[in-house]
Design an enzyme around this catalytic site. Structure first.
Site, PDB file in Angstrom:
ATOM      1  N   HIS A 133      65.190  18.916  25.538  1.00  0.00           N
ATOM      2  CA  HIS A 133      64.759  19.701  25.030  1.00  0.00           C
ATOM      3  C   HIS A 133      65.400  20.794  23.688  1.00  0.00           C
ATOM      4  O   HIS A 133      66.617  21.246  24.644  1.00  0.00           O
ATOM      5  CB  HIS A 133      63.970  20.418  26.077  1.00  0.00           C
ATOM      6  CG  HIS A 133      62.419  20.242  26.554  1.00  0.00           C
ATOM      7  ND1 HIS A 133      61.328  20.748  26.435  1.00  0.00           N
ATOM      8  CD2 HIS A 133      62.642  19.467  27.767  1.00  0.00           C
ATOM      9  CE1 HIS A 133      60.883  19.986  27.226  1.00  0.00           C
ATOM     10  NE2 HIS A 133      61.753  19.134  28.208  1.00  0.00           N
ATOM     11  N   GLU A 146      65.039  23.467  22.824  1.00  0.00           N
ATOM     12  CA  GLU A 146      64.435  24.761  23.487  1.00  0.00           C
ATOM     13  C   GLU A 146      65.296  25.469  23.911  1.00  0.00           C
ATOM     14  O   GLU A 146      65.193  25.907  24.156  1.00  0.00           O
ATOM     15  CB  GLU A 146      63.038  25.316  22.677  1.00  0.00           C
ATOM     16  CG  GLU A 146      62.782  24.743  24.484  1.00  0.00           C
ATOM     17  CD  GLU A 146      62.197  23.042  23.974  1.00  0.00           C
ATOM     18  OE1 GLU A 146      61.205  23.029  25.178  1.00  0.00           O
ATOM     19  OE2 GLU A 146      61.999  22.647  23.472  1.00  0.00           O
ATOM     20  N   CYS A 204      60.024  15.765  23.655  1.00  0.00           N
ATOM     21  CA  CYS A 204      59.943  15.098  24.768  1.00  0.00           C
ATOM     22  C   CYS A 204      58.939  14.556  24.616  1.00  0.00           C
ATOM     23  O   CYS A 204      58.584  13.351  24.327  1.00  0.00           O
ATOM     24  CB  CYS A 204      60.297  16.694  25.976  1.00  0.00           C
ATOM     25  SG  CYS A 204      60.209  15.688  28.228  1.00  0.00           S
TER      26      CYS A 204
END
Length: 212
Positions: free
Chosen positions: A185, A187, A79
């Site tokens: 992202h 994650e 990001c």
């Protein structure tokens, strides 16, 4: 050992947990010398590029990262960790960034719809990068999770490994040598995000950095 850079990014704990889940051996650090000697480096990020650059400069990390990347140390930017790699950012005025990747961070077009883009969107993987280790077991069209208002307008289209449409087709993954960066992202991107992180870990283990 993977160095995950800690400069106060809000998504740091989630990135660390996701990397640990895929078996990464890591250390969380803000020490430039630890980053310099790491086998691989991950730069997470949320927020504004100017604030991120201010933190990286204050910690002495901004001076180290270009040398680390030039030494072929595997690197993953996430990001804002992708955006600060560019030459400059137009977010809240024009600000200089790391200038590792020529280009400008620009705002998504107003006709794209709601800004920031928050939610799932598809990766359109470039045929040139379809067999890259970072995309192992990740299909073209995979849905991943975005939270951003700005995108990376890179000067060299040859490094764009995947695009995503949101008003315009913007680079969602760039790869140059042993540097990779993603606008989304991983994650927060479910199985495909974890696969990408696992792929990065395997990729980094196969590379021998030149040394900084």
């Amino acid at each position: 050992m993977i160095a995950v850079i800690n400069y106060g990014a809000g998504n740091l704990p989630n990135v660390v947990r996701a990397l640990q889940r895929v078996g990464a051996t890591l250390t969380v650090t803000d020490n430039p010398e630890v980053i310099r000697s790491a086998q691989a480096v991950v730069l997470p990020g949320v927020g504004a590029t100017a604030d991120t650059m201010a933190s990286l400069r204050h910690l002495g990390i901004a001076e180290v990262l270009p040398a680390v990347i030039a030494a072929s140390t595997p690197f993953l930017g996430i990001c804002v960790g992708m955006q600060v790699l560019l030459s400059e950012s137009e977010e809240f005025g024009l600000h200089s960034c790391l200038d590792i990747i020529p280009g400008t961070v620009r705002r998504l077009p107003e006709h794209a719809g709601k800004i920031p883009q928050i939610g799932w969107n598809q990766l359109q993987i470039s045929p040139t990068f379809r067999n890259h280790p970072l995309f192992a077991d990740i299909p073209d069209g995979a849905d991943v999770y975005f939270v951003h208002s700005y995108y990376c307008a890179v000067a060299d289209e040859a490094i764009i490994a995947a695009r995503t449409d949101y008003g315009i087709p913007f680079p969602s993954v760039i790869i140059r040598d042993h540097l990779a960066a993603v606008q989304f992202h991983p994650e927060k991107s479910g199985d495909y995000g974890l696969r990408l992180l696992a792929n990065f870990v395997r990729w980094s283990e196969a590379v021998q950095p030149k040394g900084v």
